[in-house]
Structure formats: C-alpha cells, structure tokens
Design a protein around this motif. Structure first.
Motif, PDB file in Angstrom:
ATOM      1  N   THR A 103       1.020  -1.236  -0.083  1.00 45.48           N
ATOM      2  CA  THR A 103      -0.144  -0.019   0.054  1.00 45.48           C
ATOM      3  C   THR A 103       0.973   1.174  -0.040  1.00 45.48           C
ATOM      4  O   THR A 103       2.015   1.402   0.582  1.00 45.48           O
ATOM      5  CB  THR A 103      -1.115   0.024   1.249  1.00 45.48           C
ATOM      6  OG1 THR A 103      -0.213  -0.069   2.384  1.00 45.48           O
ATOM      7  CG2 THR A 103      -1.990  -1.035   1.277  1.00 45.48           C
ATOM      8  N   ALA A 123     -12.347  -1.628  -6.619  1.00 43.69           N
ATOM      9  CA  ALA A 123     -11.867  -2.546  -5.925  1.00 43.69           C
ATOM     10  C   ALA A 123     -10.268  -2.764  -5.954  1.00 43.69           C
ATOM     11  O   ALA A 123      -9.435  -3.136  -5.186  1.00 43.69           O
ATOM     12  CB  ALA A 123     -12.553  -4.053  -6.150  1.00 43.69           C
ATOM     13  N   ALA A 124      -9.900  -2.662  -7.353  1.00 42.82           N
ATOM     14  CA  ALA A 124      -8.428  -2.886  -7.622  1.00 42.82           C
ATOM     15  C   ALA A 124      -7.366  -1.704  -6.828  1.00 42.82           C
ATOM     16  O   ALA A 124      -6.248  -1.935  -6.465  1.00 42.82           O
ATOM     17  CB  ALA A 124      -8.034  -2.559  -8.973  1.00 42.82           C
ATOM     18  N   ALA A 179      -7.394  -1.316  -3.704  1.00 39.68           N
ATOM     19  CA  ALA A 179      -7.037  -2.023  -2.601  1.00 39.68           C
ATOM     20  C   ALA A 179      -5.499  -2.516  -2.644  1.00 39.68           C
ATOM     21  O   ALA A 179      -4.950  -2.700  -1.528  1.00 39.68           O
ATOM     22  CB  ALA A 179      -7.898  -3.119  -2.097  1.00 39.68           C
ATOM     23  N   LEU A 180      -5.017  -2.690  -3.901  1.00 41.76           N
ATOM     24  CA  LEU A 180      -3.669  -3.214  -3.937  1.00 41.76           C
ATOM     25  C   LEU A 180      -2.731  -2.040  -3.729  1.00 41.76           C
ATOM     26  O   LEU A 180      -1.501  -2.357  -3.283  1.00 41.76           O
ATOM     27  CB  LEU A 180      -3.291  -3.684  -5.491  1.00 41.76           C
ATOM     28  CG  LEU A 180      -4.230  -4.969  -5.798  1.00 41.76           C
ATOM     29  CD1 LEU A 180      -4.225  -5.183  -7.305  1.00 41.76           C
ATOM     30  CD2 LEU A 180      -3.884  -6.040  -5.017  1.00 41.76           C
ATOM     31  N   ALA A 191      -7.994  -0.930   0.903  1.00 42.34           N
ATOM     32  CA  ALA A 191      -7.743  -2.115   1.624  1.00 42.34           C
ATOM     33  C   ALA A 191      -8.545  -2.218   2.918  1.00 42.34           C
ATOM     34  O   ALA A 191      -9.102  -3.317   3.139  1.00 42.34           O
ATOM     35  CB  ALA A 191      -6.266  -2.322   1.816  1.00 42.34           C
ATOM     36  N   LEU A 194     -12.384  -3.123   1.924  1.00 41.41           N
ATOM     37  CA  LEU A 194     -12.454  -4.469   1.344  1.00 41.41           C
ATOM     38  C   LEU A 194     -12.385  -5.249   2.569  1.00 41.41           C
ATOM     39  O   LEU A 194     -13.163  -6.375   2.812  1.00 41.41           O
ATOM     40  CB  LEU A 194     -11.631  -4.780   0.374  1.00 41.41           C
ATOM     41  CG  LEU A 194     -11.603  -4.417  -1.035  1.00 41.41           C
ATOM     42  CD1 LEU A 194     -10.814  -4.914  -2.066  1.00 41.41           C
ATOM     43  CD2 LEU A 194     -12.889  -4.336  -1.425  1.00 41.41           C
ATOM     44  N   ASP A 195     -11.257  -5.039   3.526  1.00 36.38           N
ATOM     45  CA  ASP A 195     -11.277  -5.867   5.041  1.00 36.38           C
ATOM     46  C   ASP A 195     -12.577  -5.790   5.458  1.00 36.38           C
ATOM     47  O   ASP A 195     -13.009  -6.792   6.122  1.00 36.38           O
ATOM     48  CB  ASP A 195     -10.125  -5.345   5.555  1.00 36.38           C
ATOM     49  CG  ASP A 195      -9.601  -6.105   6.778  1.00 36.38           C
ATOM     50  OD1 ASP A 195      -9.792  -7.464   6.565  1.00 36.38           O
ATOM     51  OD2 ASP A 195      -9.562  -5.630   7.785  1.00 36.38           O
ATOM     52  N   GLU A 203     -12.107 -10.335  -0.844  1.00 33.03           N
ATOM     53  CA  GLU A 203     -10.747 -10.439  -1.013  1.00 33.03           C
ATOM     54  C   GLU A 203     -10.253  -9.391  -1.915  1.00 33.03           C
ATOM     55  O   GLU A 203     -11.063  -9.006  -3.034  1.00 33.03           O
ATOM     56  CB  GLU A 203     -10.391 -11.735  -1.658  1.00 33.03           C
ATOM     57  CG  GLU A 203     -10.702 -12.873  -0.654  1.00 33.03           C
ATOM     58  CD  GLU A 203      -9.118 -12.894   0.434  1.00 33.03           C
ATOM     59  OE1 GLU A 203      -8.235 -12.610  -0.067  1.00 33.03           O
ATOM     60  OE2 GLU A 203      -9.559 -12.995   1.699  1.00 33.03           O
ATOM     61  N   PRO A 204      -8.903  -8.969  -2.086  1.00 29.56           N
ATOM     62  CA  PRO A 204      -8.630  -7.954  -3.265  1.00 29.56           C
ATOM     63  C   PRO A 204      -8.644  -8.714  -4.423  1.00 29.56           C
ATOM     64  O   PRO A 204      -8.039  -9.709  -4.407  1.00 29.56           O
ATOM     65  CB  PRO A 204      -7.143  -7.381  -2.711  1.00 29.56           C
ATOM     66  CG  PRO A 204      -6.784  -8.088  -1.646  1.00 29.56           C
ATOM     67  CD  PRO A 204      -8.104  -8.989  -1.021  1.00 29.56           C
ATOM     68  N   GLU A 243      -3.472  -8.883  -9.068  1.00 30.03           N
ATOM     69  CA  GLU A 243      -2.600  -7.739  -9.574  1.00 30.03           C
ATOM     70  C   GLU A 243      -2.757  -7.471 -11.170  1.00 30.03           C
ATOM     71  O   GLU A 243      -2.859  -6.483 -11.727  1.00 30.03           O
ATOM     72  CB  GLU A 243      -1.177  -7.847  -9.184  1.00 30.03           C
ATOM     73  CG  GLU A 243      -0.889  -7.339  -7.513  1.00 30.03           C
ATOM     74  CD  GLU A 243       0.427  -7.406  -7.253  1.00 30.03           C
ATOM     75  OE1 GLU A 243       1.305  -6.684  -8.334  1.00 30.03           O
ATOM     76  OE2 GLU A 243       0.804  -7.558  -6.141  1.00 30.03           O
ATOM     77  N   GLU A 251     -17.034  -2.289  -5.074  1.00 33.28           N
ATOM     78  CA  GLU A 251     -17.463  -3.267  -4.187  1.00 33.28           C
ATOM     79  C   GLU A 251     -18.173  -2.420  -3.048  1.00 33.28           C
ATOM     80  O   GLU A 251     -17.872  -1.153  -2.681  1.00 33.28           O
ATOM     81  CB  GLU A 251     -16.145  -3.837  -3.539  1.00 33.28           C
ATOM     82  CG  GLU A 251     -15.641  -5.011  -4.207  1.00 33.28           C
ATOM     83  CD  GLU A 251     -16.313  -6.200  -4.210  1.00 33.28           C
ATOM     84  OE1 GLU A 251     -17.353  -6.286  -3.681  1.00 33.28           O
ATOM     85  OE2 GLU A 251     -16.011  -7.128  -5.099  1.00 33.28           O
TER      86      GLU A 251
END
Length: 162
Positions: free
Chosen positions: A2, A78-79, A81-82, A88, A91-92, A97-98, A101, A109
C-alpha cells in the motif's frame, strides 16, 4: 502493498438536517485510513443523514455512511486496494478479497444502495461509477448533484482547491 506517503485528494462530510444540506471538509487523515473517516463522521451528531465522500489521489472514491451498528461502504474501484490503505481497509471491513494484480477491470465493492434513500438509486450510482472517462471528483460532483447538494459541494471543492 500500500501507498505509505501522503495522498492527494479530498474528504468531505455531508450532513442533511431539517431539509438542508451542509458540506464540510474533513481532515486529510480521512484519505489514508478508514477508521479516521468513520470516527470523524460519527462525531457529527445529526438527526438526519451523515456520510463521507473521499476522492483519493484522483484514482478512486469511497462513500462512507455510518449506520446503527456499523457502516455502509462503497469503493468505486476494488483494484485500488492493491495500492491504498483506505481501499484495503474497505475491502477488509466488507470481508472481500482484493483482486489479482493482473486484473485490469474496474468494479465497485460495497453497498450500491448506500445513497438510495437520498435520491440516488443503485442503478444510477453504478452508471456513474462505470463512467471511466470521468475522474473521481467529477463522479462525486454528479453524485452530489443527483442527491440535491451539488451547488454546496462544488463551492466547497472550489475553496479546497485554493
């Protein structure tokens, strides 16, 4: 995983009380962690709607709406979160789940109906999110306009840009 350095963007608290909308800037820490955003929004005591709109690095946005016993969340991509802690965290909290990649698709989400009681049905919110040619701040302006506080929101953004 992150981004650790400070991120650009803005976080706005939106309150509707007695039929009137009020927008105010939130502390910049709201862009880096979900807990700071939720805490700041919960401190805004109101009998009406309270929610937050975060534009993070002009990459994605997060809608945060405290509700009794929890929080409604929507992450526009959602991406994100990477690369970003706040995404992140979303999503948590959603227990999602993330994405991988390698995934290049943009999808939201969370609760697409997060603002449906304020005039923005989930189908319309999805259409706004899927406008990938728009920056997140432009998408948030569209959301604000559809809910009825577009003018107040845009005035605040003008102040924040100065």
């Amino acid at each position: 995983m992150t981004v650790q350095e400070p991120v650009s963007g803005f976080a706005v608290a939106v309150v509707r009380e007695d039929g009137r909308w009020r927008c105010s800037a939130m502390d910049r820490t709201a862009l880096t962690g979900l807990d700071a955003s939720i805490t700041a929004l919960r401190e805004l005591r109101s009998t009406g709607a309270v929610f937050g709109m975060c534009n993070v690095d002009d990459e994605f946005f997060v809608l945060i709406r405290p509700v009794p016993g929890g929080v409604d969340l929507l992450l526009s991509d959602a991406a994100a979160a990477l690369d970003y802690d706040i995404a992140a965290d979303v999503l948590d909290l959603l227990r999602v789940e993330p994405p991988d990649e390698d995934d290049e698709e943009v999808w939201p989400e969370g609760n697409l109906a997060v603002l449906s009681d304020l005039g923005l049905p989930e189908g319309e919110l999805l259409v706004i999110i899927e406008e990938v040619d728009l920056y997140p701040d432009e998408q948030l302006v569209m959301i604000a306009q559809r809910c009825g506080f577009g003018d107040d929101f845009e005035k605040l953004l003008e102040k924040l840009e100065q």
